[in-house]
Design an enzyme around this catalytic site. Structure first.
Site, PDB file in Angstrom:
ATOM      1  N   SER A  13      35.629  55.245  71.355  1.00  0.00           N
ATOM      2  CA  SER A  13      35.810  55.873  72.622  1.00  0.00           C
ATOM      3  C   SER A  13      34.655  56.808  72.825  1.00  0.00           C
ATOM      4  O   SER A  13      34.500  56.693  74.068  1.00  0.00           O
ATOM      5  CB  SER A  13      36.953  56.749  72.611  1.00  0.00           C
ATOM      6  N   ASN A  14      33.947  57.224  72.060  1.00  0.00           N
ATOM      7  CA  ASN A  14      32.792  57.926  72.248  1.00  0.00           C
ATOM      8  C   ASN A  14      31.560  56.984  72.746  1.00  0.00           C
ATOM      9  O   ASN A  14      30.787  57.276  73.654  1.00  0.00           O
ATOM     10  CB  ASN A  14      32.113  58.667  70.947  1.00  0.00           C
ATOM     11  N   LEU A  93      24.206  57.947  55.870  1.00  0.00           N
ATOM     12  CA  LEU A  93      22.717  57.081  56.022  1.00  0.00           C
ATOM     13  C   LEU A  93      21.999  57.482  55.002  1.00  0.00           C
ATOM     14  O   LEU A  93      21.933  58.748  54.260  1.00  0.00           O
ATOM     15  CB  LEU A  93      22.144  57.651  57.477  1.00  0.00           C
ATOM     16  N   HIS A 109      30.615  65.259  65.791  1.00  0.00           N
ATOM     17  CA  HIS A 109      31.527  65.642  64.717  1.00  0.00           C
ATOM     18  C   HIS A 109      32.577  66.500  65.299  1.00  0.00           C
ATOM     19  O   HIS A 109      32.346  67.367  66.130  1.00  0.00           O
ATOM     20  CB  HIS A 109      30.977  66.543  63.560  1.00  0.00           C
ATOM     21  N   GLU A 142      19.284  64.228  56.067  1.00  0.00           N
ATOM     22  CA  GLU A 142      19.877  63.583  54.963  1.00  0.00           C
ATOM     23  C   GLU A 142      21.113  64.340  54.344  1.00  0.00           C
ATOM     24  O   GLU A 142      21.904  63.725  53.541  1.00  0.00           O
ATOM     25  CB  GLU A 142      18.822  63.768  53.598  1.00  0.00           C
ATOM     26  N   ASP A 145      26.787  66.190  57.859  1.00  0.00           N
ATOM     27  CA  ASP A 145      27.022  67.003  59.256  1.00  0.00           C
ATOM     28  C   ASP A 145      26.206  68.202  59.083  1.00  0.00           C
ATOM     29  O   ASP A 145      26.852  69.358  59.184  1.00  0.00           O
ATOM     30  CB  ASP A 145      28.715  67.060  59.224  1.00  0.00           C
ATOM     31  N   GLU A 174      34.680  65.677  73.246  1.00  0.00           N
ATOM     32  CA  GLU A 174      33.797  64.838  72.727  1.00  0.00           C
ATOM     33  C   GLU A 174      33.079  64.071  73.778  1.00  0.00           C
ATOM     34  O   GLU A 174      31.781  63.882  73.768  1.00  0.00           O
ATOM     35  CB  GLU A 174      34.366  64.097  71.595  1.00  0.00           C
TER      36      GLU A 174
HETATM   37  C1  GRF Z   1      35.422  61.229  66.693  1.00  0.00           C
HETATM   38  O1  GRF Z   1      36.362  62.195  66.563  1.00  0.00           O
HETATM   39  C2  GRF Z   1      34.047  61.583  66.230  1.00  0.00           C
HETATM   40  O2  GRF Z   1      33.710  63.069  66.476  1.00  0.00           O
HETATM   41  C3  GRF Z   1      34.114  61.355  64.799  1.00  0.00           C
HETATM   42  O3  GRF Z   1      34.693  60.041  64.707  1.00  0.00           O
HETATM   43  C4  GRF Z   1      35.641  59.850  65.724  1.00  0.00           C
HETATM   44  C5  GRF Z   1      35.185  58.616  66.303  1.00  0.00           C
HETATM   45  O4  GRF Z   1      36.156  58.292  67.409  1.00  0.00           O
HETATM   46  N1  GRF Z   1      32.739  61.352  64.040  1.00  0.00           N
HETATM   47  P1  GRF Z   1      35.719  56.978  68.337  1.00  0.00           P
HETATM   48  O5  GRF Z   1      35.460  55.949  67.369  1.00  0.00           O
HETATM   49  O6  GRF Z   1      34.572  57.518  69.067  1.00  0.00           O
HETATM   50  O7  GRF Z   1      36.940  56.912  69.280  1.00  0.00           O
END
Ligand code: GRF
Length: 201
Positions: A13-14, A93, A109, A142, A145, A174
């Site tokens: 979704s992001n 990574l 995050h 490295e 988060d 987000e």
């Molecule tokens: C999101 O909550 C993001 O913050 C985290 O993983 C989730 C990914 O969601 N790193 P999507 O796949 O973008 O819907």
């Protein structure tokens, strides 16, 4: 045109929020050059194909991190990627990966870092009892988060919240935060002073 590479593992979704923002010209001078998933079954990879974007699966399962990372780096380079955006990429990574794209990897995050890094950030926030949480877009280094923070958006934690309702409220933010952060980084109008991301007009 700044070429973006999206790395994801799931829903995507992001990624779609970023793609929509580019479509609406909210991230000027950007295009998505490739979408890569480390899982074949990721819904995000199907969505990328639907949009007609180059979509690659580079399986992580049962492989050494170095090998899978090397293949991913090669794929990003092949597509001329200049900014790597981790969007729900459930894999740490390697240092070699971080070095391959210096200052050019972003992550999102679902907490206000440095609170609640790692998995299940929304659950962690509920268990801890914070009245406010949110999301963070940061550069990747490295450590997990940990890199320099580009921006954060906050959300309230409500008494009736469970993990699902809180996660949904954070996710809405987000989808606003990531495109805005990418636009800011692409504009180049910032400096990193110590750990601080400082806007320059
Ligand atoms: C999101 O909550 C993001 O913050 C985290 O993983 C989730 C990914 O969601 N790193 P999507 O796949 O973008 O819907």
């Amino acid at each position: 045109m700044k070429r973006l590479g999206i790395l994801l593992s799931g829903r995507g979704s992001n990624f779609l929020a970023i793609a929509n923002a580019i479509e609406r010209d909210q991230i000027p001078n950007a295009k998505i050059s490739v979408v890569i998933s480390n899982r074949a079954e990721a819904a995000g990879i199907a969505a990328a194909k639907n949009l007609g974007l180059p979509a690659n699966v580079i399986e992580a399962r049962g492989r050494k991190r170095a090998e899978q990372d090397a293949e991913t780096i090669a794929c990003l380079r092949e597509h001329g990627v200049e900014l790597v955006c981790l969007a729900g990429y459930m894999r740490l990574l390697s240092p070699e990966f971080v070095t391959a794209f210096p200052g050019a990897i972003l992550n999102i995050h679902p907490s206000l870092l440095p609170a609640f890094p790692g998995l299940d950030a929304q659950r962690q926030a509920l268990d801890y009892g914070v009245p406010v949480t949110g999301c963070t877009v940061h550069f990747v280094d490295e450590e997990l988060d940990h890199g320099v923070i580009v921006l954060q958006r906050t959300v309230p934690v409500l008494d009736r919240d469970d993990e699902a309702s809180l996660s949904a409220r954070i996710l809405e933010q987000e989808h606003l935060a990531y495109p805005e952060a990418i636009a800011r980084v692409i504009s180049g109008r910032f400096a990193i002073v110590g750990r601080r991301y400082v806007l320059q007009r």
